[in-house]
Each structure stands twice: as structure tokens, then as C-alpha cells.
Design a protein around this motif. Sequence first.
Motif, PDB file in Angstrom:
ATOM      1  N   LYS A 191      85.339  38.514  48.525  1.00  0.00           N
ATOM      2  CA  LYS A 191      85.404  37.496  47.471  1.00  0.00           C
ATOM      3  C   LYS A 191      84.689  36.254  47.959  1.00  0.00           C
ATOM      4  O   LYS A 191      84.875  35.822  49.092  1.00  0.00           O
ATOM      5  CB  LYS A 191      86.845  37.165  47.122  1.00  0.00           C
ATOM      6  N   ARG A 192      83.874  35.679  47.090  1.00  0.00           N
ATOM      7  CA  ARG A 192      83.151  34.448  47.417  1.00  0.00           C
ATOM      8  C   ARG A 192      83.324  33.443  46.300  1.00  0.00           C
ATOM      9  O   ARG A 192      83.287  33.786  45.126  1.00  0.00           O
ATOM     10  CB  ARG A 192      81.665  34.731  47.610  1.00  0.00           C
ATOM     11  N   THR A 199      79.877  43.440  46.919  1.00  0.00           N
ATOM     12  CA  THR A 199      79.926  44.560  47.842  1.00  0.00           C
ATOM     13  C   THR A 199      78.906  44.314  48.940  1.00  0.00           C
ATOM     14  O   THR A 199      77.718  44.138  48.664  1.00  0.00           O
ATOM     15  CB  THR A 199      79.621  45.881  47.116  1.00  0.00           C
ATOM     16  N   LYS A 200      79.367  44.277  50.172  1.00  0.00           N
ATOM     17  CA  LYS A 200      78.486  44.054  51.315  1.00  0.00           C
ATOM     18  C   LYS A 200      77.742  45.340  51.669  1.00  0.00           C
ATOM     19  O   LYS A 200      78.060  46.413  51.146  1.00  0.00           O
ATOM     20  CB  LYS A 200      79.307  43.551  52.503  1.00  0.00           C
ATOM     21  N   GLN A 201      76.755  45.233  52.554  1.00  0.00           N
ATOM     22  CA  GLN A 201      75.949  46.391  52.942  1.00  0.00           C
ATOM     23  C   GLN A 201      76.782  47.495  53.583  1.00  0.00           C
ATOM     24  O   GLN A 201      76.470  48.673  53.457  1.00  0.00           O
ATOM     25  CB  GLN A 201      74.820  45.969  53.885  1.00  0.00           C
TER      26      GLN A 201
END
Length: 143
Positions: free
Chosen positions: A86-87, A78-80
Motif C-alpha cells: 500500500k502506498r 503489486t511489486k516485481q
Amino acid sequence: MNSIVLLGEVATRPELRETQDGLARASFILRFGAQRPEEPDYQVQVVAFGNTAGEVNDQYVQGDQVVVEGRLQMNSITKQDGTREKRAEVIVRRLHPIGKGQEASAPLPPPPTNPPISRPPAYKAPSVRPIADQPAFNDEIPF
């Protein structure tokens, strides 16, 4: 079977931590060239556990050239801003050093020259006489 082998440069200094279970975990970013010159280099997170994590932390620094053998894993983060992304992550099985820091950017030596391959003599078919020169067929069996 999930298996991947990558050759690249250690882009970030390995970071050593411990999992909640007390297992050593080292991670770094591996950078490797894109297929096209106009594209930026690719980067992937590399993670090692246990004894391998300690070796990664002790032996590798930013700029080292390595070959990473492992398995590919996809993680959702979850980004800021609240979006999910997905990574890819490579879980290390083995790590092989290729070169250290600035030494790694030096060109590789040319491959050794092999002596010429000696080939066996060409196959020579046995001579065959024309049918007219063949002895007459005999119906008797010689045994």
C-alpha cells in the motif's frame, strides 16, 4: 472530510501523461523532513489532473519548495516480486510555490516586527462608601 496540506520539496521532475480518457495527469515525488534527525526524509507521490497537471508540468522542477493542498488516497500496487504494497498518494486540489530550486534552500526572512500593542487603561472600580456612611434605607418608592 479527507484533506491534507504538506510543505516539501519536489524530489523528482514532474511527469506528464494522459489517462485513457484523454485527461492530463502529472505526478512527482514530494519529499519532506522526518520528525527525528535519525530518520530518512518522508516521500509521497503527488498527482494532479486536468489544467492543474499542465501547470505542474510547466511551472515546477526538481528542487522547488511547494505547499500541496489535496486529499490523501491509498493505492495497492503489486511489486516485481509479486507482493502487494500500500502506498499513499496525494491528489492535488491546489499547489502553492514557496521557492525555486537553490533559492528555496535559503533561509526565510525574519517575520516583520509589529508595533507594541497599546492596551486600554486599567479598569478602576468606583469608590464605595462603607455601610455606616450610607444613608438610611427609605421604604418609600420615589416614583
